[in-house]
Design a protein around this motif. Structure first.
Motif, short mmCIF file in Angstrom:
data_model
loop_
_atom_site.label_atom_id
_atom_site.label_comp_id
_atom_site.label_asym_id
_atom_site.label_seq_id
_atom_site.Cartn_x
_atom_site.Cartn_y
_atom_site.Cartn_z
N VAL A 123 2.10 7.24 4.04
CA VAL A 123 1.50 6.00 3.56
C VAL A 123 2.04 5.65 2.18
O VAL A 123 2.42 4.50 1.91
CB VAL A 123 -0.04 6.13 3.52
N LEU A 184 -5.02 4.97 1.23
CA LEU A 184 -5.08 3.52 1.28
C LEU A 184 -6.03 3.03 0.20
O LEU A 184 -7.19 3.44 0.16
CB LEU A 184 -5.55 3.04 2.65
N GLU A 188 -8.21 -2.84 0.63
CA GLU A 188 -7.35 -3.00 1.80
C GLU A 188 -8.21 -3.47 2.96
O GLU A 188 -9.40 -3.13 3.07
CB GLU A 188 -6.70 -1.66 2.14
#
Length: 483
Positions: A123, A184, A188
């Motif tokens: 990621v 994340l 988001e």
């Protein structure tokens, strides 16, 4: 002395208490009657609106949590695949594919594929290299589907579908925790994937709306934004028809095949619904190859936080950037993408292509050639290019005309007469006029600076002529295009 647990009241007090008790009972009865009465028949818009009102929190519930501000605002193309690709694929596709975003399946009871590449390091590398990520959670599905894990559709106390709401909260908590563990960042958007279901079944519909509302609110409490993926005639249609009190998601991701960049009005009642926060899935399960690496993907167009929905560029714009030449089965490259854009069924789009002149494309080329009275070879030759580029309405054009129709004429004419010096600029100037006179003369018409329907029809049938001027530039261009 009275026995413990009993209390005698004076008559006046007892009378008042009895009146108060009866009033409370009447109020509760009215509330239960109001919330449990549901329209079983009627027009779909009314049923969907009532479904939204029934599925929203009552006045005694706590107010909705604040919506986290969007972390990024972007538009462009994105793909999603069952598995997150390895790093080599992501690096190669970043520079060779049209995509700037990728959908990733975080988890859920119905996630189909194991995700061995999806790690915090993966990621982080994608975000640092400029990829936009679209996280997806695939949990319980609508109660009227055949999936193993389904949303509980029991109405419960006051018809609020409490168990469905609890399921939405639980799914959001797990999704937020997974997103955090992968790195994340907050704000988001995490999309809940709820596949198509029968919106005409009331309990199935209302429980789905209750589940999705709590999904949204719980994500907001945990610092993330909410998205919902579904087909336009399933959850997307229902969400667009809910009342203003229903807590809607921050973005929708809808499946609507072969309608790139458009709002599906027959399923979404309000054209402004999520007008700036949408992802459109317009092609499913297609094998494509970029940078020498093939993959099976779904195609999406993204507009998250943009001021307006921007329609992608069409085939005509792409046609102005390439020089047509003969293509045979097995050919690859941008010119093949243009040919596919022009001949494949559905709304044409320059990126909904593979770049390989495969059997599907060959069949489409043959069908087009057959319709236009051309030899059905499956080869994209000079006559076929002329016909493809001339398609459209057939107005009379004269010297001095301007606009997109002139550009279409120039694109087709420069192939038909074999002169690359005709600029595709939308201006019917001297070079275009010379080409028109030459083409009319070869057709047996008076050599005038006017494009009539007969000229358009000849272009549409792929009528070509010899190059009307010679020179190194023309010869080189003819060699590149194959004759």
């Amino acid at each position: 002395m009275q026995l413990p647990g009993r209390l005698e009241l004076p008559p006046a007090v007892a009378s008042c208490a009895l009146v108060l008790l009866l009033a409370v009972a009447a109020l509760v009865g009215a509330t239960v009657t109001t919330t449990s009465t549901a329209p079983e028949n009627g027009d779909p818009a009314t049923i969907a609106r009532d479904a939204g009102e029934r599925a929203q929190p009552r006045r005694w519930d706590r107010p909705p949590p604040p919506v986290p501000p969007a972390r990024t605002k972007w538009s462009g193309f994105a793909f999603d695949a069952c598995r997150a690709p390895d790093q080599a694929t992501m690096d190669r596709w970043r520079t060779s594919s049209p995509f700037t975003g990728v959908g990733i399946y975080l988890g859920g009871s119905h996630r189909a594929c194991e995700q061995r590449h999806l790690t915090p390091r993966w990621v982080d590398r994608q975000m640092r290299s400029g990829w936009q990520l679209l996280p997806i959670w695939v949990g319980p599905q609508a109660s009227c589907t055949g999936y193993q894990h389904r949303i509980d559709d029991s109405p419960g106390r006051f018809d609020l579908y409490g168990k469905a709401r609890a399921g939405g909260v639980a799914a959001a908590r797990r999704a937020a925790a997974t997103a955090r563990s992968l790195g994340l960042p907050p704000a988001e958007t995490i999309f809940y994937d709820i596949e198509g279901f029968d919106t005409g079944r009331p309990k199935c519909k209302w429980s789905a709306l209750a589940f999705l509302e709590e999904w949204t609110q719980e994500l907001h409490r945990r610092g993330y934004r909410s998205g919902v993926y579904s087909h336009v005639n399933a959850a997307i249609s229902l969400l667009s028809r809910t009342s203003s009190r229903y807590v809607k998601p921050d973005a929708v991701w809808y499946a609507w095949i072969d309608r790139v960049g458009e709002v599906p009005p027959e399923y979404v009642s309000d054209a402004a619904f999520m007008s700036t926060s949408r992802v459109h899935q317009y092609l499913l399960d297609t094998r494509v190859e970029f940078g020498g690496i093939p993959m099976d993907i779904d195609w999406n167009y993204v507009s998250l936080g943009a001021r307006k929905w921007r329609n992608p560029a069409g085939c005509d714009e792409r046609a102005e950037r390439v020089e047509p030449r003969d293509l045979k089965p097995g050919a690859r490259g941008d010119l093949v993408r243009l040919a596919q854009c022009l001949v494949l069924p559905g709304d044409p789009h320059p990126l909904k292509t593979t770049g390989l002149l495969d059997q599907r494309t060959v069949r489409a080329v043959r069908a087009f050639q057959h319709r236009r009275g051309l030899p059905a070879t499956g080869f994209v030759d000079r006559r076929t290019w002329t016909s493809l580029l001339a398609r459209g309405h057939e107005p009379v054009l004269k010297k001095g005309a301007r606009g997109d129709t002139v550009r279409r004429l120039q694109r087709s004419l420069r192939v038909a007469v074999g002169d690359p010096r005709i600029s595709v600029d939308g201006e019917f100037g001297p070079a275009t006029a010379r080409a028109v006179r030459h083409y009319r003369k070869r057709l047996g018409l008076e050599p005038k600076d006017v494009v009539t329907p007969r000229v358009w029809q000849a272009l549409a049938r792929g009528k070509v002529t010899s190059v009307h001027r010679s020179g190194p530039k023309v010869k080189a261009w003819r060699d590149r295009r194959g004759g």
